[in-house]
Every structure is written in C-alpha cells, then in structure tokens.
Write a protein that holds these residues in place. Structure first.
Motif, PDB file in Angstrom:
ATOM      1  N   ARG A  22      20.090   9.879  46.751  1.00  0.00           N
ATOM      2  CA  ARG A  22      19.246   9.450  47.880  1.00  0.00           C
ATOM      3  C   ARG A  22      18.848  10.637  48.751  1.00  0.00           C
ATOM      4  N   VAL A  23      19.840  11.452  49.098  1.00  0.00           N
ATOM      5  CA  VAL A  23      19.577  12.610  49.954  1.00  0.00           C
ATOM      6  C   VAL A  23      18.667  13.607  49.229  1.00  0.00           C
ATOM      7  N   ALA A  24      18.947  13.872  47.966  1.00  0.00           N
ATOM      8  CA  ALA A  24      18.138  14.811  47.187  1.00  0.00           C
ATOM      9  C   ALA A  24      16.702  14.320  47.073  1.00  0.00           C
ATOM     10  N   ARG A  25      16.513  13.041  46.812  1.00  0.00           N
ATOM     11  CA  ARG A  25      15.165  12.483  46.665  1.00  0.00           C
ATOM     12  C   ARG A  25      14.359  12.636  47.948  1.00  0.00           C
ATOM     13  N   ALA A  26      15.026  12.503  49.088  1.00  0.00           N
ATOM     14  CA  ALA A  26      14.352  12.641  50.386  1.00  0.00           C
ATOM     15  C   ALA A  26      13.896  14.076  50.655  1.00  0.00           C
ATOM     16  N   MET A  27      14.412  15.044  49.908  1.00  0.00           N
ATOM     17  CA  MET A  27      14.037  16.450  50.083  1.00  0.00           C
ATOM     18  C   MET A  27      12.710  16.798  49.406  1.00  0.00           C
ATOM     19  N   GLY A  28      12.193  15.908  48.585  1.00  0.00           N
ATOM     20  CA  GLY A  28      10.981  16.252  47.848  1.00  0.00           C
ATOM     21  C   GLY A  28      10.180  15.032  47.440  1.00  0.00           C
ATOM     22  N   ASP A  29       9.246  15.263  46.535  1.00  0.00           N
ATOM     23  CA  ASP A  29       8.360  14.201  46.056  1.00  0.00           C
ATOM     24  C   ASP A  29       8.849  13.571  44.763  1.00  0.00           C
ATOM     25  N   ARG A  30       9.688  14.278  44.042  1.00  0.00           N
ATOM     26  CA  ARG A  30      10.151  13.818  42.733  1.00  0.00           C
ATOM     27  C   ARG A  30      11.571  14.319  42.507  1.00  0.00           C
ATOM     28  N   LEU A  31      12.455  13.411  42.052  1.00  0.00           N
ATOM     29  CA  LEU A  31      13.830  13.796  41.747  1.00  0.00           C
ATOM     30  C   LEU A  31      14.044  13.709  40.245  1.00  0.00           C
ATOM     31  N   ILE A  32      14.416  14.836  39.671  1.00  0.00           N
ATOM     32  CA  ILE A  32      14.793  14.910  38.264  1.00  0.00           C
ATOM     33  C   ILE A  32      16.293  15.165  38.216  1.00  0.00           C
ATOM     34  N   VAL A  33      16.984  14.368  37.404  1.00  0.00           N
ATOM     35  CA  VAL A  33      18.419  14.561  37.194  1.00  0.00           C
ATOM     36  C   VAL A  33      18.612  14.930  35.737  1.00  0.00           C
ATOM     37  N   THR A  34      19.374  15.980  35.501  1.00  0.00           N
ATOM     38  CA  THR A  34      19.716  16.364  34.133  1.00  0.00           C
ATOM     39  C   THR A  34      21.224  16.276  33.983  1.00  0.00           C
ATOM     40  N   ILE A  35      21.646  15.882  32.771  1.00  0.00           N
ATOM     41  CA  ILE A  35      23.064  15.734  32.506  1.00  0.00           C
ATOM     42  C   ILE A  35      23.481  16.661  31.370  1.00  0.00           C
ATOM     43  N   THR A  36      24.707  17.109  31.442  1.00  0.00           N
ATOM     44  CA  THR A  36      25.275  17.965  30.409  1.00  0.00           C
ATOM     45  C   THR A  36      25.534  17.152  29.149  1.00  0.00           C
ATOM     46  N   GLY A  37      25.022  17.625  28.005  1.00  0.00           N
ATOM     47  CA  GLY A  37      25.248  16.961  26.729  1.00  0.00           C
ATOM     48  C   GLY A  37      26.717  16.905  26.379  1.00  0.00           C
ATOM     49  N   ASP A  38      27.083  15.893  25.605  1.00  0.00           N
ATOM     50  CA  ASP A  38      28.487  15.631  25.263  1.00  0.00           C
ATOM     51  C   ASP A  38      29.237  16.859  24.765  1.00  0.00           C
ATOM     52  N   MET A  39      28.636  17.598  23.849  1.00  0.00           N
ATOM     53  CA  MET A  39      29.375  18.708  23.238  1.00  0.00           C
ATOM     54  C   MET A  39      29.658  19.863  24.204  1.00  0.00           C
ATOM     55  N   TYR A  40      29.040  19.851  25.386  1.00  0.00           N
ATOM     56  CA  TYR A  40      29.238  20.927  26.362  1.00  0.00           C
ATOM     57  C   TYR A  40      30.091  20.512  27.559  1.00  0.00           C
ATOM     58  N   VAL A  41      30.535  19.267  27.578  1.00  0.00           N
ATOM     59  CA  VAL A  41      31.380  18.808  28.677  1.00  0.00           C
ATOM     60  C   VAL A  41      32.784  19.356  28.465  1.00  0.00           C
ATOM     61  N   ASP A  42      33.275  20.079  29.462  1.00  0.00           N
ATOM     62  CA  ASP A  42      34.580  20.727  29.370  1.00  0.00           C
ATOM     63  C   ASP A  42      35.473  20.231  30.508  1.00  0.00           C
ATOM     64  N   LYS A  43      35.840  18.964  30.429  1.00  0.00           N
ATOM     65  CA  LYS A  43      36.621  18.360  31.504  1.00  0.00           C
ATOM     66  C   LYS A  43      37.958  17.830  31.010  1.00  0.00           C
ATOM     67  N   GLY A  44      38.353  18.214  29.790  1.00  0.00           N
ATOM     68  CA  GLY A  44      39.641  17.789  29.255  1.00  0.00           C
ATOM     69  C   GLY A  44      39.495  16.799  28.112  1.00  0.00           C
ATOM     70  N   ASP A  45      40.634  16.468  27.535  1.00  0.00           N
ATOM     71  CA  ASP A  45      40.659  15.542  26.402  1.00  0.00           C
ATOM     72  C   ASP A  45      40.076  14.190  26.787  1.00  0.00           C
ATOM     73  N   GLY A  46      39.320  13.620  25.861  1.00  0.00           N
ATOM     74  CA  GLY A  46      38.758  12.298  26.073  1.00  0.00           C
ATOM     75  C   GLY A  46      37.555  12.254  26.979  1.00  0.00           C
ATOM     76  N   ARG A  47      37.047  13.403  27.363  1.00  0.00           N
ATOM     77  CA  ARG A  47      35.877  13.457  28.235  1.00  0.00           C
ATOM     78  C   ARG A  47      34.721  14.080  27.467  1.00  0.00           C
ATOM     79  N   PRO A  48      33.527  13.619  27.666  1.00  0.00           N
ATOM     80  CA  PRO A  48      33.207  12.524  28.572  1.00  0.00           C
ATOM     81  C   PRO A  48      33.650  11.178  28.015  1.00  0.00           C
ATOM     82  N   VAL A  49      33.960  10.263  28.905  1.00  0.00           N
ATOM     83  CA  VAL A  49      34.335   8.916  28.502  1.00  0.00           C
ATOM     84  C   VAL A  49      33.090   8.188  28.014  1.00  0.00           C
TER      85      VAL A  49
END
Length: 144
Positions: A22-49
C-alpha cells in the motif's frame, strides 16, 4: 509514469507485506512486485514453503499491485535493470542483509532511481510465522 518496484521472497504473504505494498503503491503510478524464484531462495530447509507460481498468484491478487513477476536470481538486481523503477522500495527490516541490499542499491543508483525503506510499524517475518511464533494476534499489532 513513476514506477515503484518491490522485490522479495514473500514465502508467506502477511499483513506486513500488504501494508508495504500500500505504502509503495502510493509512492508512484505503478507498483511492480518481483519474487525470487524457488531455486534461489536461501532461507533454510523446506523453504520456500509455497512455490513461485503460488507466491506470484497471491501477490497478483493484491489490489495495490499492478504486476507481479518471478525473477530467477537471488537478488532484485535484474528486476531493477529490467523495469527501471524510479523507486525501489524495501521493508525497513531488510537493511540487515547488507550484501544483498548493497548490490540492489548499486543497481538502483546506476539507473538514477532511489532506494526507499518502508516502515509500516508492523514487522512480521514469514519464517517466524511459518514456525508458529505468532499463533494468535498480538496485542501490539493493529487490526486490519
């Protein structure tokens, strides 16, 4: 058009993410969200869930988000270079990940954008939520 970009794992979408979007969207005209692909998530065993498609799909359903894409790398650098946002918005708690933030900061500065930290006053961590740390609503959290 002023584009704002948020990037992260978003393994479990929670109230803190919604507030950040919400806060990020209010800073501009368009909000793009990108997510880290599964093979690059380094948060421990079983992640991402939740797999990358699931994470992309639920973020895409957020009213504040205009686009959501999967990025196949461990940082948001390629997303910054591809979408060339005016603002790269990160949660205040991500300042602790110096190595990642430094590479993203360098990328946003290279395209003459700005790194902004968002402090919503509500801090959750997906890992803590997934581990059961917050099994009931805490008194110090504002209600939705």
């Amino acid at each position: 058009m002023r584009v704002v970009l948020c990037h992260g794992t978003f393994d479990l979408l929670h109230y803190g993410h919604i507030l950040m979007f919400r806060v990020a969207r209010a800073m501009g005209d368009r909000l793009i969200v990108t997510i880290t692909g599964d093979m690059y998530v380094d948060k421990g065993d079983g992640r991402p869930v939740f797999n990358e498609r699931q994470r992309r799909d639920w973020i895409s359903e957020c009213r504040s988000v205009d686009e959501c894409h999967i990025i196949q790398e461990p940082t948001g650098v390629s997303a910054i270079m591809k979408y060339r946002p005016a603002i790269y918005a990160k949660g205040r708690d991500t300042q602790q990940w110096t190595k990642v933030i430094e590479s993203e900061k360098y990328a946003i500065e290279a395209i003459h954008g700005e790194l902004r930290y968002i402090d919503t006053g509500t801090v959750f961590h997906s890992g803590e939520l997934l581990s059961g740390k917050y099994l009931t609503a805490r008194e110090d959290q504002e209600s939705a």
